[in-house]
Write an enzyme that holds these catalytic residues in place. Structure first.
Site, PDB file in Angstrom:
ATOM      1  N   SER A   1      -0.553   4.008   1.009  1.00  0.00           N
ATOM      2  CA  SER A   1      -1.214   4.889   1.974  1.00  0.00           C
ATOM      3  C   SER A   1      -0.300   5.347   3.114  1.00  0.00           C
ATOM      4  CB  SER A   1      -2.473   4.222   2.519  1.00  0.00           C
ATOM      5  OG  SER A   1      -3.409   4.098   1.471  1.00  0.00           O
TER       6      SER A   1
ATOM      7  N   ASP B   1     -14.200   6.847  -1.933  1.00  0.00           N
ATOM      8  CA  ASP B   1     -13.676   6.477  -3.262  1.00  0.00           C
ATOM      9  C   ASP B   1     -14.342   7.315  -4.359  1.00  0.00           C
ATOM     10  OD1 ASP B   1     -11.786   4.585  -2.509  1.00  0.00           O
ATOM     11  OD2 ASP B   1     -13.209   2.931  -2.549  1.00  0.00           O
TER      12      ASP B   1
ATOM     13  N   THR C   1      -9.287  -1.193   3.075  1.00  0.00           N
ATOM     14  CA  THR C   1      -9.180  -1.644   1.697  1.00  0.00           C
ATOM     15  C   THR C   1      -9.584  -3.108   1.608  1.00  0.00           C
ATOM     16  OG1 THR C   1      -7.732  -1.620  -0.234  1.00  0.00           O
ATOM     17  CG2 THR C   1      -6.669  -2.085   1.869  1.00  0.00           C
TER      18      THR C   1
ATOM     19  N   SER D   1       0.811  -1.222   0.000  1.00  0.00           N
ATOM     20  CA  SER D   1       0.000   0.000   0.000  1.00  0.00           C
ATOM     21  C   SER D   1       0.845   1.273   0.000  1.00  0.00           C
ATOM     22  CB  SER D   1      -0.906   0.000   1.235  1.00  0.00           C
ATOM     23  OG  SER D   1      -1.581   1.230   1.331  1.00  0.00           O
TER      24      SER D   1
ATOM     25  N   ALA E   1     -17.946  -3.754 -12.105  1.00  0.00           N
ATOM     26  CA  ALA E   1     -19.125  -3.614 -11.245  1.00  0.00           C
ATOM     27  C   ALA E   1     -18.780  -4.004  -9.811  1.00  0.00           C
ATOM     28  CB  ALA E   1     -20.260  -4.486 -11.781  1.00  0.00           C
ATOM     29  N   GLY E   2     -17.485  -3.943  -9.474  1.00  0.00           N
ATOM     30  CA  GLY E   2     -17.048  -4.239  -8.113  1.00  0.00           C
ATOM     31  C   GLY E   2     -17.141  -2.985  -7.244  1.00  0.00           C
TER      32      GLY E   2
ATOM     33  N   LYS F   1     -14.059  -3.848   2.910  1.00  0.00           N
ATOM     34  CA  LYS F   1     -14.905  -2.654   2.800  1.00  0.00           C
ATOM     35  C   LYS F   1     -16.366  -2.919   3.171  1.00  0.00           C
ATOM     36  CE  LYS F   1     -12.079  -0.097  -0.479  1.00  0.00           C
ATOM     37  NZ  LYS F   1     -12.001   0.584  -1.782  1.00  0.00           N
TER      38      LYS F   1
END
Ligand code: NAP
Length: 333
Positions: free
Chosen positions: A37, A122, A82, A35, A147-148, A86
């Site tokens: 982040s 997001d 993440t 990550s 479509a996730g 979620k």
């Protein structure tokens, strides 16, 4: 000489910091060691002069409840969330934003005097990045591939930002229908070639991550003397290999001038999908901006202070690619 005495002037003292007063936040996911982040948030906290630290916590599937209860009990200020947590994070929160309730997913938690507050940034992070680049979705025709979780956040954000239409294209049609149900008056399920006529295309699948490595284009001469272009990336073992830019039946060679194409993948910074769209004249952008802007919103939520966007951009731009990732992804919008 002590480690503290060796610390260069202006840098954080490594021996004396973090201290007993340091506020702690972090990211939970599985896997999470890759990550960006921690780099992004710690750069921001340092630039803001805050006594805050941000860590990565690898929490396996099924262990989220215990991890979040432990984080709350230890006094952590907030968590980024993440994959694959979620949806579970949204369920275990005690307060949920409107977006979290609609999406059934959260990417941010704040620990607030006994409450666990869930947010989903997001979609807002994506909108911030689009607008930063000069693209306002209001009244525009938009397409989303996937479509996730990320695609659903994009679909809802674009619909709420006033898009004229949002067309969802996904490998599995049933999942596309579920995404379209988020805003049925604006969103519809489409065929791949419906995306030819859109102003904006969001590539929201991990397809471009397979193999990794930035896409490179090689020009060759075909059998009839015509110019042919070959896209190369890297295979699972890191060897150069020809790659297909097509995702879920959507061929980026359909796109061109006047269209904006965004790939939410940022590593590699220039996916085969983006490379091909750029070659056709489309304006392209990778997912780094969405990452930066959702992190900025998390920092505002947790600290109440304004995040240093320039420092955050500089931190991740240097990490993802030797070249500037926005430059690698083409001109900004
Ligand atoms: P997800 O919930 O697992 O959804 C994955 C979606 O991609 C599904 O619709 C799946 O289709 C589709 N898909 C997977 N592999 C595919 C392939 N080879 N070809 C065509 N379609 C494929 O994942 P997610 O959380 O939405 O994340 C999607 C991507 O966005 C990831 O690369 C992630 O890193 C990125 N992302 C970026 C940011 C950012 O800040 N830039 C934020 C979040 C996510 P099916 O329904 O048919 O399985």
């Amino acid at each position: 000489m002590s480690e503290f005495a060796e610390t260069p002037t202006g840098a954080r003292p490594t021996a004396a910091w973090p201290s007993s007063t340091t506020a702690v936040a972090g990211v939970i996911g599985f896997p999470v060691r890759h990550s960006l982040s921690p780099l992004l948030h710690n750069t921001a906290f340092a630039a803001m002069g805050l006594d805050w630290s941000y860590l990565a916590f690898e929490v396996p599937p099924g262990a989220l409840d215990r991890a979040v209860a432990g984080a709350a009990a230890l006094g952590l200020r907030g968590l980024s969330v993440t994959m694959p947590h979620k949806d579970a994070a949204a369920r275990l929160a005690t307060r949920r934003s409107r977006q979290v309730r609609r999406l059934g997913a959260a990417n941010t938690l704040r620990f607030d005097e006994g409450a666990i507050v869930a947010e989903s940034y997001d979609g807002d992070g994506l909108l911030d990045d689009l607008r930063d680049g000069g693209f306002d979705p209001a009244g525009r025709r938009c397409g989303v591939i996937g479509a996730g979780g990320a695609a659903r956040a994009a679909v809802l954000a674009l619909a709420e930002a006033g898009a004229h239409e949002v067309v969802v294209v996904n490998r599995t049609v049933a999942a596309a229908w579920r995404a379209a149900a988020l805003a049925p008056t604006v969103v519809r399920v489409g065929r791949p070639d419906d995306l030819r006529r859109t102003d904006l295309v969001i590539q929201a699948t991990p397809a471009a991550m397979a193999g990794g490595g930035p896409a490179r284009e090689t020009a060759t001469v075909g059998p009839a003397g015509q110019a042919e272009h070959l896209l190369t990336g890297q295979d699972e073992e890191g060897r150069d290999a020809e790659v297909s830019p097509v995702v879920a039946g959507v061929d980026p060679s359909w796109f061109g001038a006047g269209q904006l194409v965004v790939d939410l993948v940022y590593d590699p910074p220039l996916s085969p999908f983006l490379a091909e769209a750029r070659r056709q004249g489309a304006t392209v952008r990778n997912g780094l901006g969405m990452l930066v802007y959702q992190a900025a919103r998390q920092i505002r939520l947790w600290t109440g202070a304004e995040p240093p966007l320039e420092a955050m951009w500089a931190a991740v731009a240097g990490d993802v690619s030797p070249a500037d990732p926005q430059a690698a992804a083409g001109p900004s919008m």
